[in-house]
Write a protein that holds these residues in place. Structure first.
Motif, short mmCIF file in Angstrom:
data_model
loop_
_atom_site.label_atom_id
_atom_site.label_comp_id
_atom_site.label_asym_id
_atom_site.label_seq_id
_atom_site.Cartn_x
_atom_site.Cartn_y
_atom_site.Cartn_z
N ILE A 151 0.85 -1.19 0.00
CA ILE A 151 0.00 0.00 0.00
C ILE A 151 0.89 1.24 0.00
O ILE A 151 1.93 1.27 0.67
N ASP A 152 0.47 2.24 -0.77
CA ASP A 152 1.10 3.56 -0.71
C ASP A 152 0.21 4.46 0.15
O ASP A 152 -0.89 4.80 -0.24
N LEU A 153 0.71 4.82 1.32
CA LEU A 153 -0.10 5.59 2.25
C LEU A 153 -0.43 6.98 1.72
O LEU A 153 -1.48 7.55 2.06
N SER A 154 0.42 7.50 0.86
CA SER A 154 0.13 8.82 0.28
C SER A 154 -1.09 8.77 -0.64
O SER A 154 -1.87 9.74 -0.71
N LEU A 155 -1.27 7.64 -1.35
CA LEU A 155 -2.47 7.49 -2.19
C LEU A 155 -3.73 7.39 -1.34
O LEU A 155 -4.79 7.91 -1.73
N ASP A 215 5.54 12.58 0.70
CA ASP A 215 6.27 11.65 -0.16
C ASP A 215 5.50 10.33 -0.29
O ASP A 215 4.55 10.07 0.44
N ILE A 216 5.95 9.53 -1.24
CA ILE A 216 5.42 8.17 -1.36
C ILE A 216 5.76 7.40 -0.09
O ILE A 216 6.91 7.40 0.37
N ALA A 217 4.76 6.76 0.49
CA ALA A 217 4.95 6.09 1.78
C ALA A 217 4.52 4.64 1.67
O ALA A 217 3.38 4.29 1.98
N PRO A 218 5.40 3.74 1.22
CA PRO A 218 5.02 2.33 1.03
C PRO A 218 4.97 1.58 2.35
O PRO A 218 5.87 1.67 3.19
N THR A 219 3.92 0.82 2.53
CA THR A 219 3.76 -0.02 3.71
C THR A 219 3.03 -1.29 3.30
O THR A 219 2.69 -1.48 2.12
N SER A 237 5.28 11.05 5.18
CA SER A 237 6.74 11.11 5.14
C SER A 237 7.31 9.72 5.36
O SER A 237 6.61 8.79 5.77
N VAL A 238 8.61 9.60 5.08
CA VAL A 238 9.29 8.31 5.19
C VAL A 238 10.47 8.46 6.13
O VAL A 238 11.26 9.40 6.01
N ARG A 239 10.58 7.52 7.06
CA ARG A 239 11.72 7.45 7.97
C ARG A 239 12.52 6.19 7.65
O ARG A 239 12.11 5.41 6.79
N PRO A 240 13.66 5.98 8.30
CA PRO A 240 14.49 4.82 7.95
C PRO A 240 13.76 3.48 7.95
O PRO A 240 13.96 2.66 7.07
N LYS A 241 12.87 3.25 8.92
CA LYS A 241 12.19 1.97 9.01
C LYS A 241 10.67 2.09 9.04
O LYS A 241 9.99 1.07 9.12
N VAL A 299 0.30 8.75 12.68
CA VAL A 299 0.26 7.30 12.57
C VAL A 299 1.57 6.84 11.93
O VAL A 299 1.92 7.27 10.83
N GLU A 300 2.28 5.98 12.64
CA GLU A 300 3.57 5.48 12.16
C GLU A 300 3.46 3.98 11.94
O GLU A 300 3.15 3.23 12.86
N LEU A 301 3.72 3.54 10.69
CA LEU A 301 3.59 2.14 10.32
C LEU A 301 4.92 1.61 9.79
O LEU A 301 5.75 2.39 9.29
N PRO A 302 5.14 0.31 9.86
CA PRO A 302 6.39 -0.26 9.32
C PRO A 302 6.47 -0.01 7.81
O PRO A 302 5.51 -0.20 7.08
N ALA A 303 7.65 0.39 7.37
CA ALA A 303 7.87 0.66 5.95
C ALA A 303 8.26 -0.62 5.23
O ALA A 303 8.82 -1.53 5.80
N THR A 304 7.94 -0.66 3.93
CA THR A 304 8.34 -1.77 3.06
C THR A 304 9.03 -1.18 1.83
O THR A 304 8.97 0.01 1.57
N ALA A 305 9.67 -2.07 1.08
CA ALA A 305 10.34 -1.61 -0.13
C ALA A 305 9.29 -1.12 -1.14
O ALA A 305 8.23 -1.74 -1.28
N PRO A 306 9.55 -0.01 -1.84
CA PRO A 306 8.57 0.50 -2.81
C PRO A 306 8.32 -0.53 -3.91
O PRO A 306 9.23 -1.25 -4.28
#
Length: 360
Positions: free
Chosen positions: A211-215, A240-244, A278-282, A353-360
């Motif tokens: 999922i892209d959270l920005s969409l 930014d694009i926020a993949p999760t 936004s996107v953070r390291p993890k 809301v902060e969720l675990p990031a995944t590779a785009p």
């Protein structure tokens, strides 16, 4: 056999093996320096007639004493092992007692194991933490059930009153009655659907996908743009694009609830809502801010509780059923994320809301 008996036998057996090895080492040491046979010597250094066996005599003296030592070690190992095993397993008895009390429904009991920080102490502390969480969860569920029953009873009571009025007053305006019944029924349906969504998210019974959270943020703001215009609120979306990874339907519901909450609980005129990703390291972060009245941290901390509303939050067509932020909290936890509510210094609320990031 009980664990205590097994440990006792293990201690005694180990002590017996160690004693046997020690006696064997002593016997081998003696054999190295004692000859097999010897001849008696007179005081004038002349040997007497005959040869006397030394090893066999030594064995006759050593064997009974070695057997006595082994018997002593066996008894000492059994008694000492039984006492030592009982002392070592005493914390397990307290943990077992607390487990049985929890099984019977008593979640307020705590072990509070004293002593140094060892494995049993860590187990007891972890069990106490689990009991505290279960007690809090049980209290929350009871409070939720009571609130849900109250919220569902209200529209049913209103419908019954309206029907009673219609039955006793045939000349009553049926159009107004139908409109009010429709509104009450709609609210009951919305509340039921919200409860089902809350239950579904809490069970994590959903399929995960990229999922892209920005969409999600863009779709939610576009959907709620008419509501924002009706309230005179300006929506701003950026980031930014926020993949999760998660459920698209649930994450869209989460974003929609946050934006709707920010629109409805805003300034009477010229309110603003900022939606940012936004996107953070993890992790990926969704932030929704809105203008509004001054809020205290104590009041903000209650907003995620089911059926909790702020000072100006009452039952209207826009405020929903009081489960919006509770659903957001449950969906966030179901996606292994964190939810943070902070009052803005200039008034209004900032929700992150902060969720675990995944590779785009």
């Amino acid at each position: 056999m009980s664990v205590r008996l097994k440990l006792t036998l293990s201690y005694a057996g180990f002590l017996m093996v160690a004693g046997a090895l020690l006696l064997a080492a002593v016997w081998v040491f003696l054999l190295r320096y004692v000859p097999d046979r010897a001849m008696l010597i007179n005081p004038d250094d002349t040997p007497t007639h005959g040869v006397f066996p030394i090893r066999s005599g030594l064995l006759n003296v050593f064997a009974p004493r070695a057997a006595a030592v082994m018997v002593f070690l066996l008894l000492f190992g059994l008694v000492g092992g039984w006492i030592l095993a009982g002392h070592m397993l005493a914390p397990l008895t307290r943990i077992t007692h607390a487990t049985r009390m929890a099984t019977n429904g008593s979640l307020s009991h705590r072990i509070r194991l004293p002593g140094s920080k060892d494995e049993f102490r860590e187990l007891a502390d972890a069990f106490d933490v689990m009991l505290a969480r279960l007690e809090a969860h049980d209290a929350e569920q009871q409070r939720f059930a009571a609130n849900a029953s109250h919220e569902l009873r209200t529209p049913l009571a209103i419908s019954k009153a309206l029907l009673d009025v219609a039955r006793t007053d045939p000349n009553h305006d049926t159009g107004e009655l139908v409109d009010r019944l429709h509104a009450v029924n709609t609210r009951a349906i919305d509340l039921t659907e919200a409860l089902l969504l809350l239950s579904r998210a809490d069970r994590r019974s959903f399929t995960r996908e990229h999922i892209d959270l920005s969409l999600m943020a863009e779709e939610a703001t576009e959907t709620l743009l008419p509501l924002a215009e009706k309230h005179g609120v300006t929506l701003e979306t950026s980031g930014d694009i926020a993949p999760t990874n998660g459920s698209q339907a649930l994450l869209l519901q989460l974003t929609t609830n946050l934006v709707q909450n920010a629109i409805v609980h805003n300034l009477p005129d010229h309110g603003r809502v900022w939606v940012h990703t936004s996107v953070r390291p993890k992790t990926v972060v969704l932030t929704v801010e809105n203008t509004g009245e001054q809020l205290s941290p104590q009041l903000v901390s209650t907003f995620t509780e089911p059926f909790q509303r702020g000072t100006e939050r009452i039952h209207t067509a826009q405020t929903g059923v009081g489960l919006g932020l509770a659903i957001v909290k449950t969906i966030t936890q179901a996606h292994d994320g964190t939810l943070t509510l902070t009052p803005r210094s200039s008034g209004g609320l900032r929700i992150t809301v902060e969720l675990p990031a995944t590779a785009p």
